[in-house]
Enzyme design. Structure first.
Site, PDB file in Angstrom:
ATOM      1  N   ARG A  59       1.018  -0.968  -0.229  1.00 17.24           N
ATOM      2  CA  ARG A  59       0.154   0.317  -0.264  1.00 17.24           C
ATOM      3  C   ARG A  59       1.208   1.529   0.081  1.00 17.24           C
ATOM      4  NH1 ARG A  59      -2.895  -0.062   4.586  1.00 17.24           N
ATOM      5  NH2 ARG A  59      -3.302  -1.693   4.696  1.00 17.24           N
ATOM      6  N   TYR A 112     -15.806  19.733 -12.092  1.00 20.84           N
ATOM      7  CA  TYR A 112     -16.012  18.601 -12.706  1.00 20.84           C
ATOM      8  C   TYR A 112     -17.361  18.079 -12.147  1.00 20.84           C
ATOM      9  CZ  TYR A 112     -15.345  13.641 -14.051  1.00 20.84           C
ATOM     10  OH  TYR A 112     -15.852  12.316 -13.662  1.00 20.84           O
ATOM     11  N   ASP A 184      -7.887  21.411  -9.540  1.00 23.83           N
ATOM     12  CA  ASP A 184      -7.461  20.310 -10.347  1.00 23.83           C
ATOM     13  C   ASP A 184      -6.790  20.771 -12.266  1.00 23.83           C
ATOM     14  OD1 ASP A 184     -10.382  17.864 -11.830  1.00 23.83           O
ATOM     15  OD2 ASP A 184      -8.541  18.303 -12.193  1.00 23.83           O
ATOM     16  N   LYS A 209      -6.034  10.405 -18.551  1.00 18.28           N
ATOM     17  CA  LYS A 209      -6.024  11.390 -19.405  1.00 18.28           C
ATOM     18  C   LYS A 209      -4.883  11.954 -19.846  1.00 18.28           C
ATOM     19  CE  LYS A 209     -10.647  11.961 -17.151  1.00 18.28           C
ATOM     20  NZ  LYS A 209     -11.272  11.571 -17.909  1.00 18.28           N
TER      21      LYS A 209
HETATM   22  C1  BLP Z   1     -11.075  17.825 -15.048  1.00 18.61           C
HETATM   23  C2  BLP Z   1     -11.713  16.573 -14.754  1.00 18.61           C
HETATM   24  N1  BLP Z   1     -10.812  16.074 -13.080  1.00 18.61           N
HETATM   25  C3  BLP Z   1     -11.351  14.980 -13.051  1.00 18.61           C
HETATM   26  C4  BLP Z   1     -11.212  13.932 -13.654  1.00 18.61           C
HETATM   27  C5  BLP Z   1     -12.160  12.674 -12.873  1.00 18.61           C
HETATM   28  O1  BLP Z   1     -11.139  11.585 -13.610  1.00 18.61           O
HETATM   29  P1  BLP Z   1     -11.253  10.282 -13.710  1.00 18.61           P
HETATM   30  O2  BLP Z   1     -11.850  10.062 -14.428  1.00 18.61           O
HETATM   31  O3  BLP Z   1     -10.022   9.797 -13.793  1.00 18.61           O
HETATM   32  O4  BLP Z   1     -11.787   9.780 -11.971  1.00 18.61           O
HETATM   33  C6  BLP Z   1     -11.745  13.913 -15.132  1.00 18.61           C
HETATM   34  C7  BLP Z   1     -12.886  13.002 -16.021  1.00 18.61           C
HETATM   35  N2  BLP Z   1     -13.423  12.864 -16.896  1.00 18.61           N
HETATM   36  N3  BLP Z   1     -14.601  12.985 -17.434  1.00 18.61           N
HETATM   37  C8  BLP Z   1     -14.527  14.014 -18.214  1.00 18.61           C
HETATM   38  O5  BLP Z   1     -14.864  14.063 -18.561  1.00 18.61           O
HETATM   39  C9  BLP Z   1     -16.500  13.199 -19.094  1.00 18.61           C
HETATM   40  N4  BLP Z   1     -17.161  12.244 -17.837  1.00 18.61           N
HETATM   41  C10 BLP Z   1     -17.787  13.109 -17.395  1.00 18.61           C
HETATM   42  O6  BLP Z   1     -17.786  14.363 -17.504  1.00 18.61           O
HETATM   43  C11 BLP Z   1     -18.947  12.470 -16.297  1.00 18.61           C
HETATM   44  C12 BLP Z   1     -20.286  13.361 -16.715  1.00 18.61           C
HETATM   45  C13 BLP Z   1     -20.987  13.123 -15.145  1.00 18.61           C
HETATM   46  C14 BLP Z   1     -20.871  11.925 -14.847  1.00 18.61           C
HETATM   47  C15 BLP Z   1     -19.908  10.907 -14.617  1.00 18.61           C
HETATM   48  C16 BLP Z   1     -18.939  11.611 -15.904  1.00 18.61           C
HETATM   49  N5  BLP Z   1     -17.664  10.686 -15.969  1.00 18.61           N
HETATM   50  O7  BLP Z   1     -16.302  11.771 -16.005  1.00 18.61           O
HETATM   51  O8  BLP Z   1     -17.644   9.376 -15.769  1.00 18.61           O
HETATM   52  C17 BLP Z   1     -11.942  15.173 -15.086  1.00 18.61           C
HETATM   53  O9  BLP Z   1     -12.473  15.774 -16.937  1.00 18.61           O
END
Ligand code: BLP
Length: 390
Positions: A59, A112, A184, A209
């Site tokens: 961990r 987000y 973020d 990403k």
């Molecule tokens: C700026 C930013 N910050 C954190 C995260 C989350 O990252 P993760 O997907 O690794 O948990 C993200 C993830 N990105 N996902 C997206 O942009 C597309 N999805 C969504 O917007 C979304 C919206 C509503 C509910 C769920 C989601 N989703 O990502 O599953 C991010 O864009």
């Protein structure tokens, strides 16, 4: 005397200590739960150094994780990097590491969506109150700060609507009130924006990403400055946050090509954004590098470049028109993510339901991630798709 290396040399060279690579280019993939010791003295030494990149227990990480932590820490100019199973886990665990029941936090209105959901459900149930603020609030943030306001959270550019924030101003004001500042940084990804250089205490990324860059790993990272690193590290450990050695290896592998991928994403996205700016159906384009993006002046001042993600606002339209556009595309696929090599598209009829401090005074907004496909193919795809937008 070693001169400070440039960014592209850094992302190739970082995280490659011999103790991680054992003489090859990449770190070994050291999968472990149990670490075994040859003596009580050696076990005691490991316990003493367990928080300092010493093999102790799965961990706490293995040399594969240590290599990635070194790399992301260097990329973000921080003191240490915590790893999480997703970006959402990084955000939630970073916040939980610094708040307690009775605290109040300030959350950017363009956060987000799952970040907003975390505040509404988890923080609210913990007795932590959230106030959302306009990303471009500036000095007005002072009016929202209370005696129990513990934390300021930024996301710049903001999700979907892409507002760029005045990070140094907001960070300075927050520190006048002894608040912790988190950002973020998934868009800036440490290459084009280093939040800790602008007063932020903890820079968080969905490594899912651009760091990973190939849409095949879920991972979050959070880099803290010296002052906040011990608390972030230990509280995230207490929350049981860890990632697999295989995913750590893939994230580090993605990092090596971050610069060249970003160059291609940026070049194609700017070409497409400028073309969309002149399209008769489009009201305006929200690409941070374009003057039509709110906070563009802060992007020009603080960022060293852009990437494949941006949005554009339609002059009019309804769900049927949006469906016709999105269903008619060949290369822009619908999917909940961005930052990989593929082109993606999502649409919102409006952002009213996702904004509480700023509302939404425009029509439908389309967000695209411009991938590494040939830009002419992508332009042709959007052109024929927009012809279906009736
Ligand atoms: C700026 C930013 N910050 C954190 C995260 C989350 O990252 P993760 O997907 O690794 O948990 C993200 C993830 N990105 N996902 C997206 O942009 C597309 N999805 C969504 O917007 C979304 C919206 C509503 C509910 C769920 C989601 N989703 O990502 O599953 C991010 O864009």
């Amino acid at each position: 005397m070693e001169t400070k290396m440039k960014k592209d040399t850094q992302i190739v060279s970082t995280g490659r200590k011999k103790e991680y690579t054992h003489g090859v280019v990449n770190p070994v993939v050291q999968r472990a739960s149990t670490i075994v010791f040859d003596s009580v003295a050696q076990m005691k030494e490991a316990v003493k150094n367990r928080a300092n990149k010493t093999l102790f227990y799965g961990r706490r990480g293995t040399t594969t994780h240590f290599a990635l932590q070194d790399a992301i820490t260097e990329l973000e100019n921080g003191a240490g990097c915590a790893l999480y199973p997703s970006g959402a886990a990084a955000i939630s665990n970073a916040i939980i590491s610094f708040v307690k029941s009775g605290d109040h936090i300030l959350m950017v209105d363009t956060a987000y969506e799952p970040t907003r959901d975390f505040c509404r459900v988890i923080l609210n149930n913990m007795g932590v109150e959230t106030t959302y603020y306009d990303p471009l609030i500036g000095e007005g943030i002072r009016d929202l700060i209370r005696p129990n306001t513990r934390l300021l959270f930024l996301e710049s550019p903001g999700s979907i609507s892409m507002e760029v924030q005045d990070v140094p101003l907001l960070s300075r004001i927050a520190h006048e009130h002894n608040m912790v500042v988190m950002l973020d940084n998934t868009y800036g990804n440490g290459y084009h924006f280093k939040p800790l250089d602008f007063g932020v205490d903890i820079s968080i990324q969905a490594a899912t990403k651009y760091i990973v860059g190939h849409s095949d790993v879920m991972m979050g990272v959070a880099v803290a400055n010296e002052e906040h690193w011990p608390q972030l590290r230990e509280n995230s450990y207490l929350m049981g946050q860890c990632t697999s050695a295989d995913d750590a290896y893939l994230a580090l592998r993605g990092l090596r090509t971050l610069s060249v991928r970003l160059q291609q994403h940026e070049k194609s996205a700017l070409k497409i954004a400028n073309w969309l700016s002149t399209h008769p159906l489009i009201d305006h384009v929200r690409h941070p590098a374009l003057e039509t993006c709110p906070g563009h002046e802060y992007f020009k001042r603080d960022f060293s470049g852009s990437n494949g993600l941006f949005s554009f606002v339609m002059k009019a339209g309804n769900q049927a028109a949006i469906n016709a556009l999105l269903d008619g595309l060949d290369h822009f696929k619908m999917g909940y993510s961005w930052g990989g090599f593929e082109s993606l598209i999502t649409a919102n009829m409006g952002l009213q339901g996702l904004r509480s401090a700023t509302g939404w005074q425009h029509g439908p907004i389309i967000r695209i991630h411009v991938g590494l496909e040939d830009c002419d193919d992508l332009l042709a795809d959007l052109e024929q798709g927009l012809q279906q937008y009736q």
